[in-house]
Design a protein around this motif. Structure first.
Motif, PDB file in Angstrom:
ATOM      1  N   LEU A 148       0.828  -1.214   0.000  1.00 35.40           N
ATOM      2  CA  LEU A 148       0.000   0.000   0.000  1.00 35.40           C
ATOM      3  C   LEU A 148       0.862   1.262   0.000  1.00 35.40           C
ATOM      4  O   LEU A 148       0.529   2.247  -0.649  1.00 35.40           O
ATOM      5  CB  LEU A 148      -0.924   0.013   1.229  1.00 35.40           C
ATOM      6  CG  LEU A 148      -1.745   1.292   1.382  1.00 35.40           C
ATOM      7  CD1 LEU A 148      -2.855   1.340   0.344  1.00 35.40           C
ATOM      8  CD2 LEU A 148      -2.305   1.430   2.792  1.00 35.40           C
ATOM      9  N   GLY A 149       1.958   1.249   0.746  1.00 34.49           N
ATOM     10  CA  GLY A 149       2.795   2.439   0.891  1.00 34.49           C
ATOM     11  C   GLY A 149       3.351   2.943  -0.426  1.00 34.49           C
ATOM     12  O   GLY A 149       3.706   4.113  -0.547  1.00 34.49           O
ATOM     13  N   HIS A 150       3.418   2.066  -1.418  1.00 35.42           N
ATOM     14  CA  HIS A 150       4.001   2.467  -2.704  1.00 35.42           C
ATOM     15  C   HIS A 150       2.956   2.577  -3.809  1.00 35.42           C
ATOM     16  O   HIS A 150       3.285   2.519  -4.991  1.00 35.42           O
ATOM     17  CB  HIS A 150       5.162   1.537  -3.061  1.00 35.42           C
ATOM     18  CG  HIS A 150       6.206   1.566  -1.992  1.00 35.42           C
ATOM     19  ND1 HIS A 150       7.000   2.679  -1.781  1.00 35.42           N
ATOM     20  CD2 HIS A 150       6.512   0.686  -1.009  1.00 35.42           C
ATOM     21  CE1 HIS A 150       7.772   2.452  -0.715  1.00 35.42           C
ATOM     22  NE2 HIS A 150       7.490   1.255  -0.237  1.00 35.42           N
ATOM     23  N   THR A 151       1.688   2.736  -3.405  1.00 31.04           N
ATOM     24  CA  THR A 151       0.682   3.154  -4.384  1.00 31.04           C
ATOM     25  C   THR A 151       0.802   4.674  -4.504  1.00 31.04           C
ATOM     26  O   THR A 151       1.053   5.381  -3.517  1.00 31.04           O
ATOM     27  CB  THR A 151      -0.735   2.763  -3.933  1.00 31.04           C
ATOM     28  OG1 THR A 151      -0.976   3.290  -2.627  1.00 31.04           O
ATOM     29  CG2 THR A 151      -0.879   1.242  -3.877  1.00 31.04           C
ATOM     30  N   ARG A 156      10.179  12.155  -4.584  1.00 30.64           N
ATOM     31  CA  ARG A 156      10.768  10.862  -4.943  1.00 30.64           C
ATOM     32  C   ARG A 156      10.746   9.933  -3.729  1.00 30.64           C
ATOM     33  O   ARG A 156      11.022  10.354  -2.618  1.00 30.64           O
ATOM     34  CB  ARG A 156      12.209  11.098  -5.409  1.00 30.64           C
ATOM     35  CG  ARG A 156      12.965   9.877  -5.845  1.00 30.64           C
ATOM     36  CD  ARG A 156      12.608   9.400  -7.230  1.00 30.64           C
ATOM     37  NE  ARG A 156      12.964  10.336  -8.298  1.00 30.64           N
ATOM     38  CZ  ARG A 156      12.573  10.150  -9.575  1.00 30.64           C
ATOM     39  NH1 ARG A 156      11.837   9.115  -9.910  1.00 30.64           N
ATOM     40  NH2 ARG A 156      12.937  11.021 -10.494  1.00 30.64           N
ATOM     41  N   CYS A 157      10.399   8.671  -3.953  1.00 30.81           N
ATOM     42  CA  CYS A 157      10.327   7.680  -2.872  1.00 30.81           C
ATOM     43  C   CYS A 157      11.529   6.740  -2.960  1.00 30.81           C
ATOM     44  O   CYS A 157      12.111   6.558  -4.032  1.00 30.81           O
ATOM     45  CB  CYS A 157       9.025   6.896  -3.013  1.00 30.81           C
ATOM     46  SG  CYS A 157       8.776   5.617  -1.768  1.00 30.81           S
ATOM     47  N   GLY A 158      11.887   6.138  -1.846  1.00 27.91           N
ATOM     48  CA  GLY A 158      13.000   5.197  -1.813  1.00 27.91           C
ATOM     49  C   GLY A 158      12.805   4.011  -2.741  1.00 27.91           C
ATOM     50  O   GLY A 158      13.776   3.335  -3.108  1.00 27.91           O
ATOM     51  N   CYS A 159      11.560   3.733  -3.138  1.00 26.56           N
ATOM     52  CA  CYS A 159      11.277   2.565  -3.987  1.00 26.56           C
ATOM     53  C   CYS A 159      11.587   2.847  -5.449  1.00 26.56           C
ATOM     54  O   CYS A 159      11.570   1.939  -6.270  1.00 26.56           O
ATOM     55  CB  CYS A 159       9.820   2.141  -3.834  1.00 26.56           C
ATOM     56  SG  CYS A 159       8.651   3.210  -4.708  1.00 26.56           S
ATOM     57  N   GLY A 160      11.837   4.123  -5.806  1.00 29.11           N
ATOM     58  CA  GLY A 160      12.118   4.453  -7.201  1.00 29.11           C
ATOM     59  C   GLY A 160      10.992   5.220  -7.872  1.00 29.11           C
ATOM     60  O   GLY A 160      11.186   5.816  -8.928  1.00 29.11           O
ATOM     61  N   GLY A 186       5.849  10.234  -5.518  1.00 33.10           N
ATOM     62  CA  GLY A 186       4.510  10.542  -5.006  1.00 33.10           C
ATOM     63  C   GLY A 186       3.790   9.359  -4.385  1.00 33.10           C
ATOM     64  O   GLY A 186       2.557   9.312  -4.363  1.00 33.10           O
ATOM     65  N   CYS A 187       4.556   8.381  -3.833  1.00 35.15           N
ATOM     66  CA  CYS A 187       3.933   7.243  -3.148  1.00 35.15           C
ATOM     67  C   CYS A 187       3.217   7.719  -1.874  1.00 35.15           C
ATOM     68  O   CYS A 187       3.628   8.702  -1.253  1.00 35.15           O
ATOM     69  CB  CYS A 187       4.994   6.229  -2.744  1.00 35.15           C
ATOM     70  SG  CYS A 187       5.816   5.450  -4.124  1.00 35.15           S
ATOM     71  N   LEU A 188       2.194   6.965  -1.484  1.00 37.35           N
ATOM     72  CA  LEU A 188       1.473   7.268  -0.243  1.00 37.35           C
ATOM     73  C   LEU A 188       2.435   7.412   0.937  1.00 37.35           C
ATOM     74  O   LEU A 188       2.246   8.257   1.808  1.00 37.35           O
ATOM     75  CB  LEU A 188       0.446   6.155   0.032  1.00 37.35           C
ATOM     76  CG  LEU A 188      -0.362   6.295   1.320  1.00 37.35           C
ATOM     77  CD1 LEU A 188      -1.160   7.584   1.345  1.00 37.35           C
ATOM     78  CD2 LEU A 188      -1.266   5.080   1.514  1.00 37.35           C
TER      79      LEU A 188
HETATM   80 ZN   LIG Z   1       7.441   4.166  -3.017  1.00 39.76          ZN
END
Ligand SMILES: [Zn+2]
Length: 319
Positions: A161-164, A172-176, A179-181
């Motif tokens: 969910l955190g990366h929707t 920018r999110c750590g996942c690449g 704008g992730c949740l």
């Molecule tokens: Zn993310």
């Protein structure tokens, strides 16, 4: 009567590896914890397992099986880790490595999966076959029980969910992704939003708690909010609204009976949880959806241990 049989539940997070001996009713008989070895996660698991098996013997308990909830993408069939961003598992074949030391059945799953299974087996979602579990700390983790079964996905990478994405132009999110949740509705998001507002709100008590803008944490914001600091309340309300949007997305995907919230940010209480609830129910009502229950964890920090142990009980009893 003192129980003589137990399973051992292990909960491996980025900072701590927690474990407990758990009886058939979900009661934790003995706890043990040590710092996670960020470059040797499997060694850390084996260390807590061997320690608790030794202590179980002293208590007259037989360890019948071991469940491990491990941070990362987990292939539950083989009990191995396929990818873990926050911890290095020196031996990715976790189940084989633990089994070879202890000689009892070992089951390995994702840590949030273990936690949702704990809440569903013995906690706030007891008996429900339709459960979403969302843990809000530095980041956002989630686990789902769908029609009575854990949702794992094709490669063990489901339930993120955190990366929707909630804002394609967001940070920018750590996942690449962008704008992730997790960048809005978690501790990371709360600290960032506070840092953005503080240059224009120098009298905010967030600064008194944090010392400087760069040092602001979600905990500083929560403490300031409890003193009715306007900037802190604005930040928590904004983060809460984003999390409410995330929960509405869950409703549209899975139609859960209950959503269970946990994690350190939940401790901020109503300044955060009120806006979460309001936004979720506003969006639910707009769609004329059946209202779902929003609850907080009843197992707290034990959810992962208890859930991993419950998975081990099922493995042992063949159910
Ligand atoms: Zn993310």
């Amino acid at each position: 009567m003192t129980p003589t049989r137990a399973t051992l539940g292990v909960d491996v997070g980025g900072t701590a590896t927690k474990a407990g001996l758990v009886d058939r009713s979900g009661a934790v008989l003995l706890r043990f914890q040590r710092a996670s070895e960020r470059n040797a996660g499997t060694k850390g698991i084996i260390a807590v397992v061997e320690e608790l098996v030794r202590r179980a013997g002293g208590l007259g308990l037989t360890v019948e099986g071991i469940g491990v909830g491990a941070a990362g993408f987990i292939d539950a069939d083989s009990g191995s880790v396929t990818f873990a961003p926050n911890i290095v598992y020196d031996d990715p074949q976790i189940a084989d490595a633990v089994r070879s030391r202890v000689g009892v059945p070992v089951i390995v799953d994702n840590d949030a999966n273990a936690a949702v299974w704990g809440e569903r087996s013995f906690g706030a979602a007891s008996g429900s076959d339709h459960v979403a579990y969302v843990t809000v700390g530095t980041g956002i983790g989630s686990g789902f029980v769908v029609q009575g079964r854990l949702l794992r996905g094709f490669s063990g990478a489901a339930a993120e969910l955190g990366h929707t994405i909630v804002d394609p132009a967001g940070p920018r999110c750590g996942c690449g992704l962008r704008g992730c949740l997790e960048q809005f509705g978690s501790g990371i998001g709360i600290a960032r939003m506070a840092r953005e507002l503080l240059p224009d709100a120098r009298d905010s008590s967030i600064l008194a708690f944090a010392g400087s803008i760069d040092a602001v944490s979600a905990e500083d914001v929560a403490r300031a909010a409890h003193q009715y600091d306007e900037t802190a309340r604005r930040v928590l309300a904004n983060a809460g609204r984003y999390l409410g949007i995330g929960l509405s997305n869950i409703a549209n995907m899975f139609d859960p009976e209950v959503i269970v919230l946990s994690g350190s940010v939940i401790k901020a209480g109503e300044p955060f949880l009120g806006p979460v609830r309001d936004e979720l129910f506003r969006l639910t009502a707009a769609q004329r959806r059946r209202p779902m229950r929003l609850d907080v964890t009843s197992l707290g920090g034990d959810a992962g241990i208890v859930g991993a142990a419950a998975l081990a009980w099922e493995e042992v009893s063949g159910s």
